[in-house]
Design a protein around this motif. Structure first.
Motif, mmCIF file in Angstrom:
data_model
loop_
_atom_site.group_PDB
_atom_site.id
_atom_site.type_symbol
_atom_site.label_atom_id
_atom_site.label_comp_id
_atom_site.label_asym_id
_atom_site.label_seq_id
_atom_site.Cartn_x
_atom_site.Cartn_y
_atom_site.Cartn_z
ATOM 1 N N HIS B 35 -8.743 -7.889 34.465
ATOM 2 C CA HIS B 35 -9.424 -7.409 35.653
ATOM 3 C C HIS B 35 -8.509 -7.698 36.828
ATOM 4 C CE1 HIS B 35 -12.554 -7.996 32.712
ATOM 5 N NE2 HIS B 35 -13.408 -7.324 33.438
ATOM 6 N N GLU B 83 -10.796 -2.615 35.868
ATOM 7 C CA GLU B 83 -10.574 -2.924 34.457
ATOM 8 C C GLU B 83 -10.436 -1.624 33.671
ATOM 9 O OE1 GLU B 83 -13.784 -4.839 32.427
ATOM 10 O OE2 GLU B 83 -15.278 -3.403 33.085
ATOM 11 N N HIS B 91 -19.233 -2.529 28.503
ATOM 12 C CA HIS B 91 -19.705 -3.908 28.379
ATOM 13 C C HIS B 91 -20.133 -4.413 29.744
ATOM 14 C CE1 HIS B 91 -15.401 -4.269 29.427
ATOM 15 N NE2 HIS B 91 -15.856 -5.219 30.215
ATOM 16 N N HIS B 93 -20.926 -8.270 32.070
ATOM 17 C CA HIS B 93 -20.218 -9.533 32.275
ATOM 18 C C HIS B 93 -21.158 -10.721 32.443
ATOM 19 C CE1 HIS B 93 -17.106 -6.526 33.500
ATOM 20 N NE2 HIS B 93 -16.385 -7.296 32.718
ATOM 21 N N GLU B 104 -17.139 -10.918 28.283
ATOM 22 C CA GLU B 104 -17.674 -9.567 28.261
ATOM 23 C C GLU B 104 -18.755 -9.499 27.210
ATOM 24 O OE1 GLU B 104 -14.026 -7.284 27.811
ATOM 25 O OE2 GLU B 104 -13.794 -7.377 30.006
HETATM 26 MN MN MN Z 1 -14.714 -6.425 31.661
#
Ligand code: MN
Ligand code: MN
Ligand code: ZN
Ligand code: ZN
Lengths: 146, 146
Positions: B35, B83, B91, B93, B104
DNA sequence: GACTTGATGATAACGAATATCAATATCAAA
DNA sequence: TTTGATATTGATATTCGTTATCATCAAGTC
């Protein structure tokens, strides 16, 4: 316990003072069941009292959040908004990405599933925020055929 | 389709040009499975080529998002991060509010429940973001007894 | 190679949140 | 009630990530 009473107890507990400005700001906030930005609340308070500054509104909102009376809502548009928390059930938001209209959503099952996930990873949950973006019924009208 | 190819097709499709800078920035981004903020990516790209400007990195990240190669991640700390998205499963977080470490998470059941909720309100889902904040195992050590 | 026009890099502008600071108000103690 | 320590206030400066500006440059077309 009354929300206002809870706030004043919070102040005393923190060694903070009860002021005319805090009183006014909290009263206005508690009366409005909306998601308000600092600027919006400032504008409303200002109509009643020209002697309240923006900074004080911002500071009071922070105190309201600390005291548990409100929580920050952030839809990612760069503006923090505040909503009632005390005496209100937890909920998440379903937001129209066209017009911004949103509804508050809640699902016991959803919450439980989240807790499971958190436990599975060894974390201790504090809070979460789920924002779902989509098109509301009104904005989606006549768009069935793409 | 290769991510890089997809991006170049996106450029052509939009009538945009393929440039040395975009190439470099995209190459670096695609190589890093992290990220990244604009500043972070800029710093990394800068090590290889002193002739790339911050603005171009920011603009390219925006293009990457538009093209579907990445998505914006916003944990509410005032910094946008990006990301990989293309070729990656959706997904959410789970973030440690002490140290910032995150994992994730994904649950088919959770996603299904969300879809149900959206339908129930007549909305058409576009995307969602679920961020759960808590204390990670490491930060929670020795804190069992409060 | 020349031309059209999108792209670039440096930096200015922006905007919301936060910090600063001198003046003022609170409130506990005298 | 008066006093005094200090929390609070309002105006404004500062911060910082994002976005806009613009003169110069380069990609892609002919
Ligand atoms: Mn992620
Ligand atoms: Mn709400
Ligand atoms: Zn709508
Ligand atoms: Zn941690």
């Amino acid at each position: 316990m009354d929300a206002k009473v809870k706030f004043n107890k919070f102040l005393i507990n923190k060694g903070l003072r009860q002021t005319k400005q805090r009183d006014e700001i909290v009263n206005v906030f508690l009366r409005l069941e909306r998601h308000l930005s600092t600027q919006e609340l400032f504008d409303i308070v200002r109509k009643k009292d020209k002697d309240v500054g923006y900074a004080t509104v911002a500071r009071t909102l922070k105190l309201l959040a600390e005291s548990g009376l409100c929580r920050v809502v952030d839809f990612g548009d760069g503006v923090q908004r505040f909503e009632h928390k005390y005496g209100h059930e937890h909920h998440d938001h379903l937001i129209c990405s066209k017009c911004g209209k949103f509804v508050e959503i809640y699902s016991k099952k959803l919450e439980k599933l989240q807790e499971e996930l958190v436990r599975k990873h060894g974390y201790t949950q504090e809070y979460h925020k789920l924002d779902i973006f989509g098109i509301c019924p009104r904005c989606g009208k006549g768009k069935q055929v793409v």
